[in-house]
Design a protein around this motif. Structure first.
Motif, PDB file in Angstrom:
ATOM      1  N   MET A   1      -4.693  -2.533  38.364  1.00  0.00           N
ATOM      2  CA  MET A   1      -4.873  -3.452  39.466  1.00  0.00           C
ATOM      3  C   MET A   1      -5.507  -4.731  38.915  1.00  0.00           C
ATOM      4  N   ALA A   2      -4.812  -5.830  39.050  1.00  0.00           N
ATOM      5  CA  ALA A   2      -5.352  -7.116  38.610  1.00  0.00           C
ATOM      6  C   ALA A   2      -6.475  -7.540  39.541  1.00  0.00           C
ATOM      7  N   ARG A   3      -7.501  -8.100  38.966  1.00  0.00           N
ATOM      8  CA  ARG A   3      -8.637  -8.535  39.771  1.00  0.00           C
ATOM      9  C   ARG A   3      -9.271  -9.758  39.147  1.00  0.00           C
ATOM     10  N   LYS A   4     -10.118 -10.382  39.917  1.00  0.00           N
ATOM     11  CA  LYS A   4     -10.909 -11.496  39.412  1.00  0.00           C
ATOM     12  C   LYS A   4     -12.303 -10.957  39.129  1.00  0.00           C
ATOM     13  N   LEU A   5     -12.811 -11.222  37.944  1.00  0.00           N
ATOM     14  CA  LEU A   5     -14.141 -10.743  37.583  1.00  0.00           C
ATOM     15  C   LEU A   5     -15.183 -11.418  38.462  1.00  0.00           C
ATOM     16  N   ASP A   6     -16.104 -10.621  38.995  1.00  0.00           N
ATOM     17  CA  ASP A   6     -17.198 -11.195  39.777  1.00  0.00           C
ATOM     18  C   ASP A   6     -18.385 -11.476  38.855  1.00  0.00           C
ATOM     19  N   GLU A   7     -19.450 -11.974  39.418  1.00  0.00           N
ATOM     20  CA  GLU A   7     -20.608 -12.378  38.608  1.00  0.00           C
ATOM     21  C   GLU A   7     -21.189 -11.211  37.812  1.00  0.00           C
ATOM     22  N   LYS A   8     -21.261 -10.030  38.433  1.00  0.00           N
ATOM     23  CA  LYS A   8     -21.785  -8.858  37.731  1.00  0.00           C
ATOM     24  C   LYS A   8     -20.889  -8.492  36.545  1.00  0.00           C
ATOM     25  N   ASP A   9     -19.579  -8.569  36.753  1.00  0.00           N
ATOM     26  CA  ASP A   9     -18.629  -8.272  35.680  1.00  0.00           C
ATOM     27  C   ASP A   9     -18.759  -9.276  34.534  1.00  0.00           C
ATOM     28  N   ILE A  10     -18.871 -10.540  34.881  1.00  0.00           N
ATOM     29  CA  ILE A  10     -18.991 -11.595  33.873  1.00  0.00           C
ATOM     30  C   ILE A  10     -20.269 -11.414  33.064  1.00  0.00           C
ATOM     31  N   ASN A  11     -21.356 -11.074  33.740  1.00  0.00           N
ATOM     32  CA  ASN A  11     -22.620 -10.835  33.029  1.00  0.00           C
ATOM     33  C   ASN A  11     -22.500  -9.658  32.070  1.00  0.00           C
ATOM     34  N   LYS A  33      -9.114 -10.017  33.299  1.00  0.00           N
ATOM     35  CA  LYS A  33      -9.117  -9.259  34.544  1.00  0.00           C
ATOM     36  C   LYS A  33      -9.891  -7.945  34.414  1.00  0.00           C
ATOM     37  N   SER A  34     -10.384  -7.685  33.225  1.00  0.00           N
ATOM     38  CA  SER A  34     -11.160  -6.486  32.936  1.00  0.00           C
ATOM     39  C   SER A  34     -12.248  -6.839  31.935  1.00  0.00           C
ATOM     40  N   ILE A  35     -13.126  -5.888  31.682  1.00  0.00           N
ATOM     41  CA  ILE A  35     -14.252  -6.096  30.773  1.00  0.00           C
ATOM     42  C   ILE A  35     -13.973  -5.497  29.394  1.00  0.00           C
ATOM     43  N   LEU A  36     -13.571  -4.243  29.347  1.00  0.00           N
ATOM     44  CA  LEU A  36     -13.420  -3.552  28.065  1.00  0.00           C
ATOM     45  C   LEU A  36     -12.281  -4.089  27.191  1.00  0.00           C
ATOM     46  N   LEU A  66     -17.721   3.049  34.618  1.00  0.00           N
ATOM     47  CA  LEU A  66     -17.005   4.265  35.018  1.00  0.00           C
ATOM     48  C   LEU A  66     -16.496   4.153  36.451  1.00  0.00           C
ATOM     49  N   ASP A  67     -17.322   3.648  37.346  1.00  0.00           N
ATOM     50  CA  ASP A  67     -16.899   3.483  38.741  1.00  0.00           C
ATOM     51  C   ASP A  67     -15.715   2.530  38.835  1.00  0.00           C
ATOM     52  N   LEU A  68     -15.763   1.440  38.069  1.00  0.00           N
ATOM     53  CA  LEU A  68     -14.651   0.487  38.066  1.00  0.00           C
ATOM     54  C   LEU A  68     -13.371   1.148  37.553  1.00  0.00           C
ATOM     55  N   ILE A  69     -13.495   1.958  36.514  1.00  0.00           N
ATOM     56  CA  ILE A  69     -12.336   2.647  35.939  1.00  0.00           C
ATOM     57  C   ILE A  69     -11.773   3.648  36.944  1.00  0.00           C
ATOM     58  N   LYS A  70     -12.644   4.419  37.564  1.00  0.00           N
ATOM     59  CA  LYS A  70     -12.200   5.448  38.504  1.00  0.00           C
ATOM     60  C   LYS A  70     -11.469   4.876  39.707  1.00  0.00           C
ATOM     61  N   ASP A  71     -11.909   3.719  40.183  1.00  0.00           N
ATOM     62  CA  ASP A  71     -11.225   3.160  41.355  1.00  0.00           C
ATOM     63  C   ASP A  71     -10.127   2.173  40.985  1.00  0.00           C
ATOM     64  N   GLY A  72      -9.817   2.080  39.694  1.00  0.00           N
ATOM     65  CA  GLY A  72      -8.681   1.294  39.246  1.00  0.00           C
ATOM     66  C   GLY A  72      -8.926  -0.189  39.046  1.00  0.00           C
ATOM     67  N   ARG A  73     -10.167  -0.629  39.170  1.00  0.00           N
ATOM     68  CA  ARG A  73     -10.452  -2.056  38.976  1.00  0.00           C
ATOM     69  C   ARG A  73     -10.629  -2.430  37.516  1.00  0.00           C
ATOM     70  N   GLU A  74     -10.944  -1.473  36.673  1.00  0.00           N
ATOM     71  CA  GLU A  74     -11.109  -1.721  35.235  1.00  0.00           C
ATOM     72  C   GLU A  74      -9.992  -1.007  34.495  1.00  0.00           C
ATOM     73  N   SER A  75      -9.261  -1.751  33.684  1.00  0.00           N
ATOM     74  CA  SER A  75      -8.103  -1.217  32.975  1.00  0.00           C
ATOM     75  C   SER A  75      -8.489  -0.683  31.601  1.00  0.00           C
ATOM     76  N   LEU A  76      -7.964   0.487  31.297  1.00  0.00           N
ATOM     77  CA  LEU A  76      -8.075   1.036  29.949  1.00  0.00           C
ATOM     78  C   LEU A  76      -6.753   0.920  29.218  1.00  0.00           C
ATOM     79  N   GLY A  77      -5.695   0.563  29.942  1.00  0.00           N
ATOM     80  CA  GLY A  77      -4.343   0.562  29.395  1.00  0.00           C
ATOM     81  C   GLY A  77      -4.137  -0.352  28.210  1.00  0.00           C
ATOM     82  N   CYS A  78      -4.938  -1.409  28.086  1.00  0.00           N
ATOM     83  CA  CYS A  78      -4.790  -2.361  26.972  1.00  0.00           C
ATOM     84  C   CYS A  78      -5.608  -1.946  25.760  1.00  0.00           C
TER      85      CYS A  78
END
Length: 114
Positions: A1-11, A33-36, A66-78
């Motif tokens: 799921m593509a997303r825009k990083l929020d402030e917490k993600d950017i930090n 669109k992801s952190i990892l 982990l929460d981001l990964i579980k709900d599909g907001r954080e991608s591991l596919g790359c």
């Protein structure tokens, strides 16, 4: 799921990759669109460096990822499989084996790089 990083993600991204001055992928010209994936693919020199960066995270920050990964907001596919295994090992040692198993299940079930 593509997303825009929020402030917490950017930090969190900047904690893992302090040298990250721009949120745009240099090869695609698209904003991260992801952190990892950017940490693994753009900023880490190798798998050891990637692991070292992840070890700087608190348990709360790891659980957030982990929460981001579980709900599909954080991608591991790359991420390459060896990088996912390094992440999984840190999760196993710091958060727990059940959570680590969930990482592998999600990674193998959805190998799409977004």
């Amino acid at each position: 799921m593509a997303r825009k990083l929020d402030e917490k993600d950017i930090n969190l991204l900047k904690k893992l990759a302090p040298e990250c001055s721009d949120l745009e992928c240099s090869s695609s010209g698209v904003n991260f669109k992801s952190i990892l994936p950017p940490v693994a693919n753009h900023f880490s020199k190798d798998i050891s460096d990637f692991s070292h960066r992840l070890e700087s995270l608190s348990e709360k920050e790891l659980e957030y990822l982990l929460d981001l990964i579980k709900d599909g907001r954080e991608s591991l596919g790359c991420l390459r499989p060896d990088y996912v295994m390094a992440f999984q090992e840190i999760i196993a040692s710091r958060v727990g084996g059940k959570q680590a198993g969930e990482i592998i299940r999600i990674y193998t079930a959805n190998d799409i790089c977004e």
